[in-house]
Enzyme design. Structure first.
Site, short mmCIF file in Angstrom:
data_model
loop_
_atom_site.label_atom_id
_atom_site.label_comp_id
_atom_site.label_asym_id
_atom_site.label_seq_id
_atom_site.Cartn_x
_atom_site.Cartn_y
_atom_site.Cartn_z
CB VAL A 57 -58.00 55.29 7.23
CG1 VAL A 57 -57.23 54.24 8.00
CG2 VAL A 57 -58.14 54.90 5.77
CE LYS B 218 -60.43 46.22 4.92
NZ LYS B 218 -59.45 47.06 5.59
CE1 TYR C 80 -59.73 46.83 0.63
CE2 TYR C 80 -57.87 48.03 -0.30
CZ TYR C 80 -58.62 47.66 0.80
OH TYR C 80 -58.28 48.10 2.06
CB SER D 61 -61.63 49.62 6.89
OG SER D 61 -60.39 49.44 6.29
#
Ligand code: GLN
Length: 306
Positions: free
Chosen positions: A260, A64, A190, A61
């Protein structure tokens, strides 16, 4: 400074094993909880490191904010704000219980999975593979490292098991927030974005550019307008650590993003960029020893922006 980082690594050692590597992506379960590394770049370009700072891990992440930055660079602030919200969800990163209201108002938070999947559609490119390549190029540019690559094993693992992300993407599609018919290729972009392989040094360099509001270390070359950094840094403060963002703001007090894979990128505006890695996660999916280490560094160096 390096002595301080080494002390912190030593003092945080007991916390490493209290966290657990992410297991819902099978390839990530192989993470070694004994790893803990830190890398810091100060605003004068000086660098400091300690522990397992050379170990590669997937960005997860932490990509992002880079996705958000690229969406801003490709579309400008107003267009991004039409689809992307900035209010914290207060929910886990993969929560499915988004309200009808936030979907209907097209107010999707960019730091949780649903918003990140939506952001893949805002990046320019003829195909989703091309969009991913542009994201990879931007990541390399920000990190000053042309060798950054995709971790193929993690990508395939995510693609094979990422059914919750699939559900989120189809929910976006049903509300018109994904216009393309080929939802799977959006998801592929993604999954690949999450599987970019980095080190603490890469994250520190990327954090540095956000801390200097768009300028590269040493050369001072401007990569993006300062207003984009203000936008991304503000979103990181409120939602970068998911539903642990409030606790993190109190304990550390700087814009930051976790993943993560065990990485954390912390931005100390005008002062420094920090990259941390320790794969043992707390129950919110944030690196447990990593947060502990940042908490200590923040206290010792008065980093809190509050
Ligand atoms: N690839 C992960 C997922 O989609 C990223 C989540 C995270 O790092 N919090 O579930």
């Amino acid at each position: 400074m390096e002595v301080l980082l080494e002390e912190i690594i030593e003092q945080c050692a007991p916390y490493k094993a209290l966290g657990k590597p992410a297991s819902y992506i099978p390839e990530l379960a192989k993470g070694d909880v004994n790893d803990l590394g830190m890398y810091v770049i100060l605003n004068n370009g000086q660098t400091f490191k300690a522990g397992d700072y050379k170990k590669p891990f997937t960005i997860q992440s932490v990509v992002k904010p880079i996705l958000l930055l690229l969406a801003l660079m490709d579309n400008g602030l107003d267009k991004v704000r039409e689809k992307i919200g900035v209010e914290a969800t207060g929910k886990p990163f993969d929560a499915i219980n988004v309200t009808d209201q936030s979907l209907q108002n097209q107010h999707i938070n960019p730091m949780v999975n649903m918003g990140a999947i939506a952001m893949c559609t805002l990046i320019s490119g003829a195909t989703y593979e091309e969009r991913f390549q542009r994201l990879l190029e931007l990541t390399r540019k920000l990190a000053g490292n042309n060798e950054i690559e995709l971790d193929e094993a993690v990508y395939l693992s995510e693609k094979r098991t990422g059914n919750k992300n699939r559900a989120l993407a189809y929910l976006l599609k049903s509300y018109g927030l994904i216009e393309d018919d080929d939802v799977e290729s959006v998801l592929d972009c993604y999954f690949k974005a999450c599987s970019i392989k980095v080190t603490c040094k890469d994250l520190a360099r990327i954090a540095y550019v956000f801390s200097s509001h768009g300028k590269m270390p040493i050369s001072d070359e401007r990569i993006f307008p300062a207003e984009f950094a203000h936008f991304v840094n503000a979103v990181l403060v409120t939602c970068g650590m998911y539903d642990g963002s409030g606790d993190f703001a109190v304990r550390v007090g700087v814009p930051a993003k976790s993943g993560v894979g065990g990485g954390i990128m912390a931005v100390v505006p005008t002062r420094m960029g920090i990259g941390i890695f320790s794969p043992g996660l707390d129950e919110k999916g944030n690196s447990l020893a990593g947060i502990k280490a940042l908490e200590q560094l923040s206290r010792k160096m008065y980093l809190s922006i509050f």
